[in-house]
Design a protein around this motif. Structure first.
Motif, PDB file in Angstrom:
ATOM      1  N   GLN B  57       1.154  -1.332  -0.094  1.00  0.00           N
ATOM      2  CA  GLN B  57       0.004  -0.070  -0.104  1.00  0.00           C
ATOM      3  C   GLN B  57       0.834   0.835  -0.110  1.00  0.00           C
ATOM      4  O   GLN B  57       1.876   1.350   0.806  1.00  0.00           O
ATOM      5  N   PRO B  58       0.274   2.236  -0.932  1.00  0.00           N
ATOM      6  CA  PRO B  58       1.494   3.887  -0.788  1.00  0.00           C
ATOM      7  C   PRO B  58       1.410   3.972   0.179  1.00  0.00           C
ATOM      8  O   PRO B  58       0.448   3.972   0.835  1.00  0.00           O
ATOM      9  N   ASP B  59       2.411   5.466   0.576  1.00  0.00           N
ATOM     10  CA  ASP B  59       1.826   6.127   1.630  1.00  0.00           C
ATOM     11  C   ASP B  59       0.815   6.794   0.764  1.00  0.00           C
ATOM     12  O   ASP B  59       0.219   7.949   2.069  1.00  0.00           O
ATOM     13  N   SER B  60       1.396   7.851  -0.324  1.00  0.00           N
ATOM     14  CA  SER B  60       0.326   9.052  -0.535  1.00  0.00           C
ATOM     15  C   SER B  60       0.627   8.358  -1.675  1.00  0.00           C
ATOM     16  O   SER B  60       1.266   7.719  -2.914  1.00  0.00           O
ATOM     17  N   GLY B  61      -0.507   8.983  -2.637  1.00  0.00           N
ATOM     18  CA  GLY B  61      -0.198   8.965  -4.432  1.00  0.00           C
ATOM     19  C   GLY B  61      -1.810   8.788  -5.123  1.00  0.00           C
ATOM     20  O   GLY B  61      -2.718   8.424  -4.228  1.00  0.00           O
ATOM     21  N   GLN B  62      -1.939   8.688  -6.119  1.00  0.00           N
ATOM     22  CA  GLN B  62      -3.071   8.330  -6.966  1.00  0.00           C
ATOM     23  C   GLN B  62      -2.794   7.140  -7.780  1.00  0.00           C
ATOM     24  O   GLN B  62      -2.230   7.781  -8.601  1.00  0.00           O
ATOM     25  N   ILE B  63      -3.542   6.685  -8.443  1.00  0.00           N
ATOM     26  CA  ILE B  63      -3.804   5.428  -8.854  1.00  0.00           C
ATOM     27  C   ILE B  63      -5.334   5.132  -9.760  1.00  0.00           C
ATOM     28  O   ILE B  63      -6.285   5.541  -9.217  1.00  0.00           O
ATOM     29  N   VAL B  64      -4.834   5.998 -11.197  1.00  0.00           N
ATOM     30  CA  VAL B  64      -6.290   6.479 -11.696  1.00  0.00           C
ATOM     31  C   VAL B  64      -6.238   4.699 -12.707  1.00  0.00           C
ATOM     32  O   VAL B  64      -5.307   5.297 -13.450  1.00  0.00           O
ATOM     33  N   LEU B  65      -7.528   3.929 -12.958  1.00  0.00           N
ATOM     34  CA  LEU B  65      -7.097   2.582 -13.648  1.00  0.00           C
ATOM     35  C   LEU B  65      -8.779   3.401 -14.306  1.00  0.00           C
ATOM     36  O   LEU B  65      -9.868   3.531 -13.970  1.00  0.00           O
ATOM     37  N   ASN B  66      -8.095   3.245 -15.972  1.00  0.00           N
ATOM     38  CA  ASN B  66      -9.499   3.684 -16.461  1.00  0.00           C
ATOM     39  C   ASN B  66     -10.512   4.516 -15.883  1.00  0.00           C
ATOM     40  O   ASN B  66     -11.542   4.319 -16.755  1.00  0.00           O
ATOM     41  N   GLY B  67      -9.795   5.283 -15.612  1.00  0.00           N
ATOM     42  CA  GLY B  67     -10.480   6.659 -15.534  1.00  0.00           C
ATOM     43  C   GLY B  67     -11.090   7.545 -13.837  1.00  0.00           C
ATOM     44  O   GLY B  67     -11.420   7.595 -13.815  1.00  0.00           O
ATOM     45  N   ASP B  68     -10.784   5.543 -12.962  1.00  0.00           N
ATOM     46  CA  ASP B  68     -11.308   6.121 -12.231  1.00  0.00           C
ATOM     47  C   ASP B  68      -9.885   5.693 -11.043  1.00  0.00           C
ATOM     48  O   ASP B  68      -9.364   5.281 -11.285  1.00  0.00           O
ATOM     49  N   ALA B  69     -10.876   6.544  -9.920  1.00  0.00           N
ATOM     50  CA  ALA B  69      -9.258   6.476  -8.796  1.00  0.00           C
ATOM     51  C   ALA B  69      -9.440   5.246  -8.102  1.00  0.00           C
ATOM     52  O   ALA B  69     -11.032   4.759  -7.842  1.00  0.00           O
ATOM     53  N   ARG B  70      -8.602   4.656  -8.064  1.00  0.00           N
ATOM     54  CA  ARG B  70      -8.324   2.757  -7.262  1.00  0.00           C
ATOM     55  C   ARG B  70      -7.484   2.529  -6.794  1.00  0.00           C
ATOM     56  O   ARG B  70      -6.410   3.286  -6.850  1.00  0.00           O
ATOM     57  N   GLN B  71      -7.560   2.205  -5.576  1.00  0.00           N
ATOM     58  CA  GLN B  71      -6.670   1.749  -4.772  1.00  0.00           C
ATOM     59  C   GLN B  71      -6.732  -0.146  -4.186  1.00  0.00           C
ATOM     60  O   GLN B  71      -8.173  -0.228  -3.780  1.00  0.00           O
ATOM     61  N   PHE B  72      -5.854  -1.150  -4.906  1.00  0.00           N
ATOM     62  CA  PHE B  72      -6.294  -2.249  -4.504  1.00  0.00           C
ATOM     63  C   PHE B  72      -6.015  -2.664  -3.263  1.00  0.00           C
ATOM     64  O   PHE B  72      -4.582  -2.425  -2.687  1.00  0.00           O
ATOM     65  N   ARG B  73      -6.935  -3.420  -2.407  1.00  0.00           N
ATOM     66  CA  ARG B  73      -6.458  -3.669  -0.549  1.00  0.00           C
ATOM     67  C   ARG B  73      -5.748  -5.122  -1.083  1.00  0.00           C
ATOM     68  O   ARG B  73      -4.672  -5.887   0.426  1.00  0.00           O
ATOM     69  N   SER B  74      -5.345  -5.992  -2.176  1.00  0.00           N
ATOM     70  CA  SER B  74      -4.993  -7.165  -2.020  1.00  0.00           C
ATOM     71  C   SER B  74      -4.521  -7.756  -3.767  1.00  0.00           C
ATOM     72  O   SER B  74      -5.377  -7.295  -4.422  1.00  0.00           O
ATOM     73  N   PRO B  75      -3.801  -8.430  -3.840  1.00  0.00           N
ATOM     74  CA  PRO B  75      -3.730  -8.543  -5.731  1.00  0.00           C
ATOM     75  C   PRO B  75      -4.857  -9.952  -6.644  1.00  0.00           C
ATOM     76  O   PRO B  75      -5.177  -9.455  -7.148  1.00  0.00           O
ATOM     77  N   LEU B  76      -5.728 -10.374  -5.607  1.00  0.00           N
ATOM     78  CA  LEU B  76      -6.748 -10.744  -5.664  1.00  0.00           C
ATOM     79  C   LEU B  76      -8.077  -9.623  -6.192  1.00  0.00           C
ATOM     80  O   LEU B  76      -8.804  -9.392  -7.589  1.00  0.00           O
ATOM     81  N   GLU B  77      -7.909  -8.604  -5.649  1.00  0.00           N
ATOM     82  CA  GLU B  77      -8.660  -7.410  -6.026  1.00  0.00           C
ATOM     83  C   GLU B  77      -8.266  -7.048  -7.546  1.00  0.00           C
ATOM     84  O   GLU B  77      -9.119  -6.603  -8.293  1.00  0.00           O
ATOM     85  N   ALA B  78      -6.604  -6.961  -7.413  1.00  0.00           N
ATOM     86  CA  ALA B  78      -6.091  -6.226  -8.426  1.00  0.00           C
ATOM     87  C   ALA B  78      -6.511  -7.214  -9.702  1.00  0.00           C
ATOM     88  O   ALA B  78      -7.072  -7.117 -11.258  1.00  0.00           O
TER      89      ALA B  78
END
Ligand code: ATP
Ligand code: MG
Lengths: 327, 503
Positions: B57-78
């Protein structure tokens, strides 16, 4: 370019390391429980009670030392209780047929070591797992004990006083057993941290292949740990024999579970590469303290096993959380 | 153009205690591209990828997947969101068959109570066929490292993903498998998949990738289309200085002029090595090339007592030696670096300093058999500095190091032995350009000081650039020897596949 050691980082992590250490946490818990008990029961802080607690785990603690080393190498030994009983039977029987008790005891310990040698053959040469081999010897050693004793306790009241002193005597008011225990634990803890031969135990437990590829004679290290564990079980057997003046064939049944639980509470993992003698001893101290506290608090004896199991679970869970957070 | 972007990371930060692995990194991935990620060991490449995959998990920063801000909590979600990840470190179940490893996540996520093993085998076979000829019923633990890597890749191929992350997939592959992998990557790209490709090899980046992003010490350096830059620029960007020559100077004159250090005659083992003659001369670096399975690793392992020698004679400095086991060989001065760093090279959950001392514990032992921990630290510090090891503290576990730095720890271990002959199996696998040049220069230094050096490598440019002489093996025998101008990729490949040289 190369930022090898960051000074301030090293210092904070020293403190963190200390706090993270299992030994530290156990000491805190033991102290907290003692403080609580001294208020809860007026009898707790009496000399008699403290002596009883110490006595209750010091002999078993010697077995814990061996088990811890074996767990670090990645092994396990379920046969310690049976091997202990066998040692008592062999030494007791030899004494009864007329041998000097010291010689008889040495031969008893020799028998325990032999069991270790045979087990190490099956583990390192045949390639069976420690669990299976020691499970077999849990039965075999107990069977031999029953054969030697013919199923009835050997009564050894005729043991000479100087031999009984080992298990029953005191020096400056401290039971000799307790002194012996502290000496063994102190030496073992020091050696495990500092001696080169014991470092190899950690290497093998951490990564057997890498140990082999570092020129470490892996089979020898494993065999050494197995034999040491059996031998220490034998030594504990002799001490018990001297303490009780008897060799009951059913002695030490189920003891392996208590011993393994203590080592694991003290930080030894079942996957090898981790653990310390000090931790394991604090583990068994905690278990004994809990037993005696439950008795003082008049908790029915039926509860005890369940509560000990709970402590084991909590300790292992905390450890697991700390480790996964670290990774 | 904008909706072409499938994944955008902005200002990603991540620290591990005092170590800042990522200090505000950007990364942009477009649909249907192969995007190279370059950087030295410890630059933060794997960490960034683990953040995308939800392992870290990042300390800060933004992840945008296909236009939506996302943050995966586990590899399964990803994985559910269409992200596939082939890890740098092989993570397979060794006791289980290839087929079941490949289909692990399918077995895991698909509903139903019973596993359809026939289907599992079919799916696995289809995936692995494209890469190499491996029986899906073998146990993974019985495969070579390169074949295990193939299994890892095949595993990701069975997932239906939109983004595929390949963290140094080629480090453990041979040329043939690497080519097969690139063919697949191009096909997937044509189907619209976006691929993130991590490699330390510029040739691979420039031949197969569309974009390249460079990280240095956790910082974002640049992101450009590959067409607009040159390998030199990328190397300079990731090293942060001018790199002049990649390989150290070779020996001048005949490499076999020096006295013989190691001589092997008709050496054979239980089947993989079938009668090998070899001489190693003072001052030279001898290369061992060949295809996977040619018996190169087995040969050097036999020489240093790790495998049983069934026939032949080995002489070290003129005296015959018969090492009973590896410990014996080390004492006579032969050391070996395993090709499988994680499995055989290092103790991951032990401190760096204790890893370095493992080979020669006697050197940090006092006369009373006790460990001298100060000497142990000093030794690790010296050799670490020699290899420019990047580590927080030498008391940290090796598992906290980046892949390349772990390799340096494994090499540092050998240095403690003051060896007469060093046999290194893929010594720079997964090591970055800068460190690689350092390791090469170091090997050259050792050769000059009179240490015999044998390098087993599947990377032909390394064999050609570093070695003075190369022996090519095929099917357990030496199929030819090359030196000087004769050392070309074509000649080596010809000998490796058992062909005679023409001209
Ligand atoms: N779990 C961890 N704990 C502490 N430090 C870590 C951890 N994981 C990574 N690091 C540190 O973060 C930095 C970046 O590591 P990372 O594995 O991302 O490098 P990399 O670019 O993939 O290198 P390589 O080319 O060697 O694979 C390194 O300095 C590493 O030591
Ligand atoms: Mg990496």
């Amino acid at each position: 370019m190369s930022n090898m050691t960051n000074q301030s980082g090293a210092k904070t992590s020293m403190l963190m390391r200390l706090v993270r250490m299992r030994e530290f946490a156990l000491i805190v818990i033991i102290l907290a429980l003692s403080v609580f008990m001294s208020f809860a029961s007026p009898y707790f802080l009496t000399e008699g009670n403290l002596r009883a607690i110490l006595l209750s785990f010091s002999t078993e603690g010697i077995v814990v030392v061996g088990m811890t080393i074996l767990l670090i190498v990645g092994g396990i030994d379920l046969s310690v209780g049976s091997v202990m009983a066998l040692t008592m039977a062999v030494a007791g029987k030899l004494f009864l047929v007329g041998l000097d008790p010291w010689v008889a005891s040495l031969m008893g310990i020799g028998a325990a070591a032999m069991i270790g040698v045979v087990m190490s053959f099956f583990v390192t040469r045949v390639g069976l797992h420690y669990f299976i081999v020691s499970l077999a010897f849990l039965g075999i050693a107990r069977g031999l004990t029953l054969v030697v004793t013919q199923g009835t306790p050997l009564s050894l009241f005729s043991l000479p006083p100087e031999f009984k002193f080992v298990g029953q005597g005191s020096l400056y008011g401290i039971p000799f057993v307790v002194i012996l225990f502290f000496v063994i634990v102190g030496v073992a803890d020091f050696l495990l941290r500092r001696a080169t031969i014991f470092r190899r135990v950690y290497y093998v437990g951490s990564n057997e292949k890498a140990a082999e590829y570092s020129g470490i004679r892996v089979k020898r290290v494993k065999a050494g740990a197995i034999i040491l564990c059996s031998t220490l079980a034998g030594l504990a057997g002799v001490i018990f024999m001297s303490r009780f003046g008897a060799a009951p064939p059913q002695f030490g049944v189920g003891m392996e579970l208590n011993v393994i639980a203590a080592a694991v509470i003290g930080g030894a993992g079942l996957y090898g590469g981790q653990g310390s003698v000090l931790g394991a001893i604090l583990g068994i101290a905690l278990l004994s303290l809990v037993s005696s506290s439950l008795q003082l608090l008049d908790v029915p004896v039926f509860w005890q096993d369940g509560i000990k199991g709970g402590i084991l679970l909590v300790a292992v869970t905390i450890d697991h959380i700390v480790h996964t957070r670290k990774a | 153009m904008l909706n072409d972007i499938v994944l955008q990371l902005t200002n990603i930060r991540k620290s591990y205690g005092a170590i800042h692995a990522l200090k505000g990194v950007h990364f942009t991935l477009r649909r249907g591209e192969i995007h190279a990620l370059a950087g030295e060991n410890g630059a933060g490449k794997s960490t960034l990828m683990k953040i995308i995959d939800g392992i870290v998990q990042p300390d800060s920063g933004q992840i945008v997947l296909n236009g939506d801000a996302r943050q995966f909590r586990s590899p399964l979600e990803a994985q559910r969101a269409g992200i596939g990840f082939v890890h740098q470190e092989i993570a397979l179940c060794p006791q289980v068959s290839v087929a079941q490893n490949i289909c692990m996540s399918r077995i895991n996520t698909e509903g139903g109570f019973l596993v359809n093993y026939r289907e599992v085998r079919q799916v696995a076979r289809a995936a692995i066929e494209q890469l190499a000829d491996i029986d899906v019923n073998t146990l993974v633990g019985d495969l070579s490292i390169s074949n295990q890597q193939v299994v890892e890749i095949a595993k990701a191929l069975t997932l239906d993903c939109q983004i595929l992350i390949l963290d140094e997939p080629t480090a453990a592959l041979t040329d043939r498998e690497t080519e097969a992998l690139f063919a697949i990557m191009h096909r997937l790209k044509a189907q619209g998949m976006s691929i993130i490709f991590i490699s330390h090899r510029m040739a691979e980046i420039f031949e197969h990738c569309d974009h390249v992003t460079v990280l240095r010490d956790g910082e974002y350096v640049m992101d450009t289309p590959v067409a607009d830059t040159t390998p030199e620029d990328v190397v300079n960007a990731l090293v942060g200085r001018q790199m002049t020559h990649l390989y150290p100077d070779k020996l001048t004159g005949d490499p076999t002029a020096g006295p013989v250090i190691l001589r092997a005659e008709a050496v054979a083992d239980e089947g993989r090595v079938r009668g090998v003659d070899l001489t190693l001369h003072k001052g030279e670096i001898l290369g061992l090339a060949g295809l996977i399975g040619a018996g190169r690793s087995e040969l050097v392992q036999t020489l240093c007592g790790l495998r049983r020698r069934t026939a032949g004679r080995v002489e070290l400095n003129g005296a015959a030696i018969h090492p009973r086991d590896y410990a014996d060989a080390i004492r006579s001065g032969l050391v070996y670096l395993s090709e499988d760093r994680k499995g055989e090279g290092v103790f991951l959950n032990m401190p760096i300093a204790q890893n370095v001392s493992a080979l020669r514990l006697d050197k940090v032992t006092t006369p009373f058999g006790m460990l001298d921990r100060r000497a142990e630290m000093d030794q690790a510090r010296t050799h670490g500095a020699e290899l420019r090891l990047k580590a927080g503290s030498l008391r940290d576990d090796v598992s906290s190091l980046s892949g390349g730095n772990q390799q340096k720890v494994a090499i540092a271990k050998l240095l403690t032995a003051n060896p007469a002959v060093m046999m290194l199996d893929e010594p720079t696998r997964g090591v970055d350009v800068g460190a690689k040049a350092e390791i090469h220069a170091l090997l050259r230094d050792f050769a000059e000081q009179g240490v015999g050096i044998i390098v087993v490598s599947s990377e032909l440019p390394e064999v050609i650039g570093l070695c003075d002489r190369v022996l090519v093996m095929a099917e357990g025998r030496i199929s030819g020897e090359l030196s000087g101008d004769q050392m070309t990729e074509e000649n080596i490949m010809a000998l490796a596949s058992g062909l005679a040289l023409t001209g």
